[in-house]
Design a protein around this motif. Structure first.
Motif, PDB file in Angstrom:
ATOM      1  N   GLY A 172      23.510  14.768  57.211  1.00 37.00           N
ATOM      2  CA  GLY A 172      24.728  15.460  56.637  1.00 37.00           C
ATOM      3  C   GLY A 172      25.234  16.495  57.588  1.00 37.00           C
ATOM      4  N   PRO A 173      24.376  17.395  57.915  1.00 35.59           N
ATOM      5  CA  PRO A 173      24.800  18.458  58.752  1.00 35.59           C
ATOM      6  C   PRO A 173      25.584  17.830  60.118  1.00 35.59           C
ATOM      7  CG  PRO A 173      22.607  19.089  58.404  1.00 35.59           C
ATOM      8  CD  PRO A 173      22.483  17.664  57.962  1.00 35.59           C
ATOM      9  N   VAL A 174      25.109  16.778  60.725  1.00 40.28           N
ATOM     10  CA  VAL A 174      25.691  16.132  61.724  1.00 40.28           C
ATOM     11  C   VAL A 174      27.133  15.621  61.542  1.00 40.28           C
ATOM     12  CG1 VAL A 174      25.563  14.617  63.530  1.00 40.28           C
ATOM     13  CG2 VAL A 174      23.448  15.706  62.935  1.00 40.28           C
ATOM     14  N   SER A 175      27.125  15.016  60.393  1.00 44.75           N
ATOM     15  CA  SER A 175      28.386  14.335  59.642  1.00 44.75           C
ATOM     16  C   SER A 175      29.286  15.373  59.428  1.00 44.75           C
ATOM     17  CB  SER A 175      27.882  13.639  58.400  1.00 44.75           C
ATOM     18  OG  SER A 175      29.001  13.014  57.815  1.00 44.75           O
ATOM     19  N   GLY A 176      28.911  16.532  59.068  1.00 38.90           N
ATOM     20  CA  GLY A 176      29.881  17.620  58.671  1.00 38.90           C
ATOM     21  C   GLY A 176      30.527  18.377  59.852  1.00 38.90           C
ATOM     22  N   MET A 177      29.554  18.394  60.675  1.00 43.43           N
ATOM     23  CA  MET A 177      30.222  18.821  62.118  1.00 43.43           C
ATOM     24  C   MET A 177      31.264  18.084  62.875  1.00 43.43           C
ATOM     25  SD  MET A 177      27.953  20.063  65.499  1.00 43.43           S
ATOM     26  CE  MET A 177      27.628  18.378  65.758  1.00 43.43           C
ATOM     27  N   SER A 232      25.433   7.803  56.288  1.00 43.27           N
ATOM     28  CA  SER A 232      25.567   9.488  56.445  1.00 43.27           C
ATOM     29  C   SER A 232      27.129   9.802  56.750  1.00 43.27           C
ATOM     30  CB  SER A 232      24.684  10.060  57.266  1.00 43.27           C
ATOM     31  OG  SER A 232      24.967  11.473  57.265  1.00 43.27           O
ATOM     32  N   LEU A 233      27.469   9.076  57.677  1.00 48.61           N
ATOM     33  CA  LEU A 233      28.926   9.461  58.359  1.00 48.61           C
ATOM     34  C   LEU A 233      30.118   9.028  56.960  1.00 48.61           C
ATOM     35  CD1 LEU A 233      28.927   8.189  61.729  1.00 48.61           C
ATOM     36  CD2 LEU A 233      28.451  10.518  61.008  1.00 48.61           C
ATOM     37  N   SER A 269      38.329  12.956  59.438  1.00 50.96           N
ATOM     38  CA  SER A 269      37.812  11.818  58.656  1.00 50.96           C
ATOM     39  C   SER A 269      37.891  10.304  59.271  1.00 50.96           C
ATOM     40  CB  SER A 269      38.342  11.955  57.265  1.00 50.96           C
ATOM     41  OG  SER A 269      38.135  13.004  56.521  1.00 50.96           O
ATOM     42  N   ARG A 270      39.048   9.982  59.517  1.00 50.56           N
ATOM     43  CA  ARG A 270      39.378   8.660  59.712  1.00 50.56           C
ATOM     44  C   ARG A 270      38.199   8.120  60.999  1.00 50.56           C
ATOM     45  NH1 ARG A 270      45.332   6.912  61.640  1.00 50.56           N
ATOM     46  NH2 ARG A 270      45.580   6.760  59.232  1.00 50.56           N
ATOM     47  N   PRO A 271      38.530   8.824  61.969  1.00 50.79           N
ATOM     48  CA  PRO A 271      37.501   8.139  63.117  1.00 50.79           C
ATOM     49  C   PRO A 271      35.933   8.093  62.769  1.00 50.79           C
ATOM     50  CG  PRO A 271      38.385  10.002  63.819  1.00 50.79           C
ATOM     51  CD  PRO A 271      38.811   9.928  62.635  1.00 50.79           C
ATOM     52  N   ILE A 272      35.320   9.159  61.917  1.00 52.61           N
ATOM     53  CA  ILE A 272      34.187   9.154  61.641  1.00 52.61           C
ATOM     54  C   ILE A 272      33.706   8.039  60.726  1.00 52.61           C
ATOM     55  CG2 ILE A 272      32.315  10.347  60.722  1.00 52.61           C
ATOM     56  CD1 ILE A 272      33.473  11.600  63.267  1.00 52.61           C
ATOM     57  N   PHE A 309      33.175  23.099  52.726  1.00 53.55           N
ATOM     58  CA  PHE A 309      32.367  22.158  52.005  1.00 53.55           C
ATOM     59  C   PHE A 309      31.723  21.165  52.875  1.00 53.55           C
ATOM     60  CE2 PHE A 309      32.448  17.580  50.294  1.00 53.55           C
ATOM     61  CZ  PHE A 309      31.607  17.857  49.142  1.00 53.55           C
ATOM     62  N   PRO A 310      32.299  20.766  54.200  1.00 51.80           N
ATOM     63  CA  PRO A 310      31.461  19.827  54.839  1.00 51.80           C
ATOM     64  C   PRO A 310      30.156  20.462  55.480  1.00 51.80           C
ATOM     65  CG  PRO A 310      33.789  19.694  55.590  1.00 51.80           C
ATOM     66  CD  PRO A 310      33.632  20.813  54.773  1.00 51.80           C
ATOM     67  N   SER A 311      29.973  21.716  55.786  1.00 56.48           N
ATOM     68  CA  SER A 311      28.857  22.306  56.365  1.00 56.48           C
ATOM     69  C   SER A 311      27.943  22.477  55.141  1.00 56.48           C
ATOM     70  CB  SER A 311      29.251  23.618  57.054  1.00 56.48           C
ATOM     71  OG  SER A 311      30.103  23.416  58.184  1.00 56.48           O
ATOM     72  N   ALA A 312      28.460  22.911  54.002  1.00 61.80           N
ATOM     73  CA  ALA A 312      27.777  23.233  52.924  1.00 61.80           C
ATOM     74  C   ALA A 312      26.931  21.738  52.232  1.00 61.80           C
ATOM     75  CB  ALA A 312      28.326  23.632  51.776  1.00 61.80           C
TER      76      ALA A 312
END
Length: 413
Positions: free
Chosen positions: A73-78, A125-126, A85-88, A374-377
């Motif tokens: 989650g933390p890596v995905s949020g960063m 996760s991504l 959002s699109r490339p991830i 929100f992404p980081s949290a």
């Protein structure tokens, strides 16, 4: 807690338009993220016979995948904060597809742990974090409804992928099934392509002319470096723990996740040990998934109403209490007296509570922290939740074996 006013945001969400296509895309992405670890259990018996693995070794595939999905989650949020959002989501879908395809060549459990568990879990996760983040950029007033429709992807995909995977297993074996299933998971890339970035239309008085931006490349580079530094530092943003609302939410979600999945894992085995035939026992999970499928969007619709929207945190608390009460009442009633009818009734109420909670759990976090944080949290919460997610089912299984030493429960887990 009521949502942040629109004038406090950097733009006013559309609450519709292309946002509904984004909801469809997030529905697909979330559907694969939550259903894949469940439906993989269909292949366990054949993989176990083919590779000579034990029941405990084979069960680690889904456990590692879930742990990687939550821990990433933390890596995905960063990454979402940095690249959008699109490339991830497209990268996550590609990782999922590649993980299943490469798993077809596996001849050892360690190889499957690496391909399906780690690579596939990181891909999921991504998809998970990103799909929830972009909803907050397209919706505000109707965001609970949008999140309810998105989170409904989990039961919808579980209902349809379970029989499909069973058919593929009977027709092509587990290796051929993984190859086809990997191709299906590439649809996450298509879903990611639908996640068009939000175009922020600034007011003329607040926006600098375009030529001024072009005349100051050094200032642009400085802002880019500051953005990168900010994203890197937000990987572990410990300032969240200074927020009392976040701490209360985190403690509550940890306690809930610790016991959330144990009833799902042991329900069928418990029914069999109560004298229910295996086919009827398996149908209990199908009944729960069907109820869950309709409850999540219905909960989002109710939460979007003008009466519930400002009090959505209380609505979420009510859903958690309702779910816990349902589980408490189950062992207090004599199963032998009511047999299958009681178990179906319990399953229906369990599906209602489970669907309500997961339709609101991330919506409440977004309300508490705001869409920018929100992404980081979310990444921090899911990373911490992977611990009770791993420990919850084994602890529940040991407790059940102490009080109800049922053979089927031990074999199921």
């Amino acid at each position: 807690m009521s949502p942040a006013p629109a004038d406090e945001l950097d733009h006013k969400p559309l609450d519709g338009g292309w946002g509904w296509m984004v909801v469809v895309a997030a529905h697909i992405s979330i559907g694969f993220a939550y259903s894949t670890p469940k439906v993989l259990s269909i292949f366990y018996k054949e993989i176990q016979d083919n590779l000579g693995a034990s029941s405990s070794e084979i069960a680690w595939i889904s456990s590692i995948m879930l742990a990687a999905m939550y821990a990433g989650g933390p890596v995905s949020g960063m990454l979402v904060t940095r690249f959008g959002s699109r490339p991830i989501v497209m990268a996550g879908g590609l990782m999922c597809g590649v993980s299943m395809v490469t798993a077809t060549f596996g001849n050892s459990m360690v190889y499957l742990y690496l391909c399906i568990g780690i690579i596939g879990g990181c891909g999921l996760s991504l998809n998970l974090n990103t799909s929830l983040t972009i909803i907050g950029k397209y919706f505000l007033v109707k965001r609970p409804l949008a999140n309810g429709l998105v989170m409904a992807g989990s039961p919808v995909f579980t209902v349809f992928l379970a029989p499909l995977n069973q058919y593929l297993l009977n027709r092509y074996g587990w290796r051929g099934s993984f190859l086809i299933f990997g191709g299906l998971m590439l649809n996450c890339c298509v879903a990611g392509a639908l996640m068009r970035p939000v175009i922020v239309r600034c007011k003329t008085s607040n926006c600098a002319p375009q030529k001024n931006v072009e005349d100051k490349p050094n200032e642009s580079n400085t802002k880019l470096k500051e953005s990168c530094m900010k994203s890197a530092m937000s990987f572990f943003d410990w300032t969240f723990f200074k927020d009392r609302g976040f701490v209360i939410y985190l403690v509550g979600s940890i306690l809930f996740i610790f016991g959330a999945y144990a009833p799902i894992l042991f329900l069928s085995a418990y029914a069999i040990d109560q004298g229910i035939d295996e086919f009827s026992a398996a149908n209990l999970l199908t009944i729960m998934a069907l109820v869950d499928m309709f409850v999540r969007p219905a909960t989002g619709l109710i939460a979007s109403s003008k009466w519930v929207r400002p009090r959505i945190q209380y609505f979420f608390s009510l859903a958690v209490v309702f779910t816990g009460t349902v589980h408490l009442l189950c062992p207090m009633i004599s199963i032998k007296s009511y047999s299958y009818t009681f178990l179906v009734t319990y399953t229906v109420f369990f599906g209602i509570g489970f669907g309500m909670v997961f339709a609101l759990i991330f919506e409440c976090l977004m309300d508490l922290m705001g869409k920018e944080r929100f992404p980081s949290a979310f990444g921090l919460v899911t990373m911490i939740e992977c611990i009770p997610l791993l420990l919850g089912p084994p602890v529940a299984g040991n407790t059940l074996n102490m009080h109800y030493p049922f053979k089927h429960m031990t074999e199921s887990y």
